[in-house]
Design an enzyme around this catalytic site. Structure first.
Site, PDB file in Angstrom:
ATOM      1  N   ASP A   1      28.960  48.607  65.610  1.00 57.40           N
ATOM      2  CA  ASP A   1      30.835  47.966  65.071  1.00 57.40           C
ATOM      3  C   ASP A   1      31.840  47.058  66.160  1.00 57.40           C
ATOM      4  O   ASP A   1      31.082  46.543  66.823  1.00 57.40           O
ATOM      5  CB  ASP A   1      31.550  49.682  64.941  1.00 57.40           C
ATOM      6  CG  ASP A   1      31.744  50.485  66.312  1.00 57.40           C
ATOM      7  OD1 ASP A   1      30.439  49.962  67.364  1.00 57.40           O
ATOM      8  OD2 ASP A   1      31.316  51.851  66.101  1.00 57.40           O
TER       9      ASP A   1
ATOM     10  N   ASP B   1      35.524  63.737  67.386  1.00 56.15           N
ATOM     11  CA  ASP B   1      36.023  64.165  65.885  1.00 56.15           C
ATOM     12  C   ASP B   1      35.138  64.044  65.067  1.00 56.15           C
ATOM     13  O   ASP B   1      34.760  64.064  64.461  1.00 56.15           O
ATOM     14  CB  ASP B   1      37.397  63.028  65.028  1.00 56.15           C
ATOM     15  CG  ASP B   1      36.710  61.618  64.775  1.00 56.15           C
ATOM     16  OD1 ASP B   1      35.544  61.285  65.605  1.00 56.15           O
ATOM     17  OD2 ASP B   1      37.708  61.049  64.274  1.00 56.15           O
TER      18      ASP B   1
ATOM     19  N   HIS C   1      32.929  60.923  64.578  1.00 57.17           N
ATOM     20  CA  HIS C   1      32.034  60.302  64.197  1.00 57.17           C
ATOM     21  C   HIS C   1      30.766  59.306  65.171  1.00 57.17           C
ATOM     22  O   HIS C   1      30.711  60.275  66.402  1.00 57.17           O
ATOM     23  CB  HIS C   1      32.940  59.166  64.186  1.00 57.17           C
ATOM     24  CG  HIS C   1      33.948  58.819  65.981  1.00 57.17           C
ATOM     25  ND1 HIS C   1      35.121  58.823  66.139  1.00 57.17           N
ATOM     26  CD2 HIS C   1      33.295  58.103  66.586  1.00 57.17           C
ATOM     27  CE1 HIS C   1      35.687  57.647  67.449  1.00 57.17           C
ATOM     28  NE2 HIS C   1      34.269  57.904  67.552  1.00 57.17           N
TER      29      HIS C   1
ATOM     30  N   GLU D   1      34.317  57.627  60.654  1.00 54.92           N
ATOM     31  CA  GLU D   1      35.390  59.334  60.987  1.00 54.92           C
ATOM     32  C   GLU D   1      35.243  60.486  59.655  1.00 54.92           C
ATOM     33  O   GLU D   1      34.565  59.742  58.595  1.00 54.92           O
ATOM     34  CB  GLU D   1      36.523  58.413  60.581  1.00 54.92           C
ATOM     35  CG  GLU D   1      37.726  57.465  61.663  1.00 54.92           C
ATOM     36  CD  GLU D   1      37.078  57.392  62.902  1.00 54.92           C
ATOM     37  OE1 GLU D   1      36.985  59.234  63.445  1.00 54.92           O
ATOM     38  OE2 GLU D   1      37.884  57.167  63.832  1.00 54.92           O
TER      39      GLU D   1
HETATM   40  P1  PGA Z   1      32.420  57.698  73.937  1.00 54.22           P
HETATM   41  O1  PGA Z   1      33.034  56.797  72.743  1.00 54.22           O
HETATM   42  O2  PGA Z   1      31.807  57.057  74.698  1.00 54.22           O
HETATM   43  O3  PGA Z   1      33.671  56.191  75.347  1.00 54.22           O
HETATM   44  O4  PGA Z   1      33.691  58.961  74.787  1.00 54.22           O
HETATM   45  C1  PGA Z   1      31.641  57.367  72.115  1.00 54.22           C
HETATM   46  C2  PGA Z   1      32.837  57.496  70.642  1.00 54.22           C
HETATM   47  O5  PGA Z   1      33.928  57.058  70.048  1.00 54.22           O
HETATM   48  O6  PGA Z   1      31.213  56.719  69.838  1.00 54.22           O
END
Ligand code: PGA
Length: 256
Positions: A65, A134, A136, A141
């Site tokens: 992304d 959440d 994702h 999302e």
């Molecule tokens: P993080 O993010 O590894 O910084 O916790 C994970 C994500 O949002 O996919």
């Protein structure tokens, strides 16, 4: 799904690096992820490259992304982040490190072009995934269609807050992103999701033991023929069947 519970985040990084190394040795196409979780695995792979000669020269890479509207040169663009944290320190050809073009004038067309580029490359062999609090994966999302393709998404306010630690203020976090869809991600031949820390425990529980549902986008892993989740004890702390996953890992002939 195979759920592997290990004592610490460092153990998670080591086993993930072992798996990634096997793919790199075959010149596989690697699906990369940004975020803080994979950094320890990248650091270990860089060490193996420098000290043990592990080569990535035959591999291509695709990122999950990108923020929309953030210049590639911005130090929080994922284009810049993956180079700084991983690919600039190994021998992969920089021209083979691809990411969605969040600066394109036509974002929907850029999404279609990205899916096309992945197909042209023969698909992703192993896709690394983090998980948001959440649920994702990529930036899909809650509410993301389980068959979605690379497209524009609006970040959840929770994600903006989670990611604001990388920016000077929450107002600086872009609201829109261009992300591989859940359908795109699911086409990778092997999905490898890493999660560490108590903050991920609810999301991991919903992913593994909740229903298949767009409200927890990572639950799409339940449909995948080869999904491996490696989590530390803290991220596993809400799993009802944790003892069974430990037993199954211990007795899996593939790990002998
Ligand atoms: P993080 O993010 O590894 O910084 O916790 C994970 C994500 O949002 O996919």
């Amino acid at each position: 799904m195979e759920i592997i519970i290990l004592p610490t985040a460092e153990d998670v990084a080591q086993l993930a690096a072992d798996i990634f190394e096997q793919y790199a040795r075959k010149g596989a196409t690697l699906g990369l992820a940004t975020g803080s979780t994979p950094v320890a695995m990248y650091t270990e792979l860089i060490r193996r490259h420098k000290e043990e000669g592990l080569s990535f020269a035959q591999s291509k890479a695709f990122l999950l992304d990108e923020y929309v509207g953030l210049a590639k040169e911005h130090d929080q663009s994922y284009y810049a982040t993956i180079r700084r944290e991983f690919t600039n320190h190994i021998d992969i050809d920089d021209a083979h490190v691809h990411s969605p073009d969040g600066t394109a004038d036509d974002i929907p067309a850029a999404g279609i072009a990205y899916d096309h580029a992945i197909k042209e490359a023969g698909g992703v062999d192993i896709q690394l995934l983090g998980i948001g609090t959440d649920g994702h994966i990529g930036f899909n999302e809650p509410g993301s269609a389980l068959t979605s393709r690379t497209r524009l998404k609006t970040l959840h306010p929770q994600t903006i807050e989670d990611n604001s630690r990388f920016f000077d203020s929450p107002e600086e976090v872009p609201i829109h992103v261009l992300t591989q869809g859940l359908g795109t991600i699911s086409e990778a031949k092997h999905l490898l999701l890493l999660a560490t820390g108590e903050g991920k425990a609810d999301a991991i529980c919903a992913t593994v033991e909740g229903p298949l549902a767009a409200v927890c986008p990572a639950s799409v892993l339940q449909l995948h023929p080869k999904a491996t989740l490696i989590v530390d004890e803290a991220a596993a702390s809400k799993l009802e069947h944790a003892d069974y996953y430990r037993f199954a890992f211990e007795h899996n002939p593939a790990w002998k």
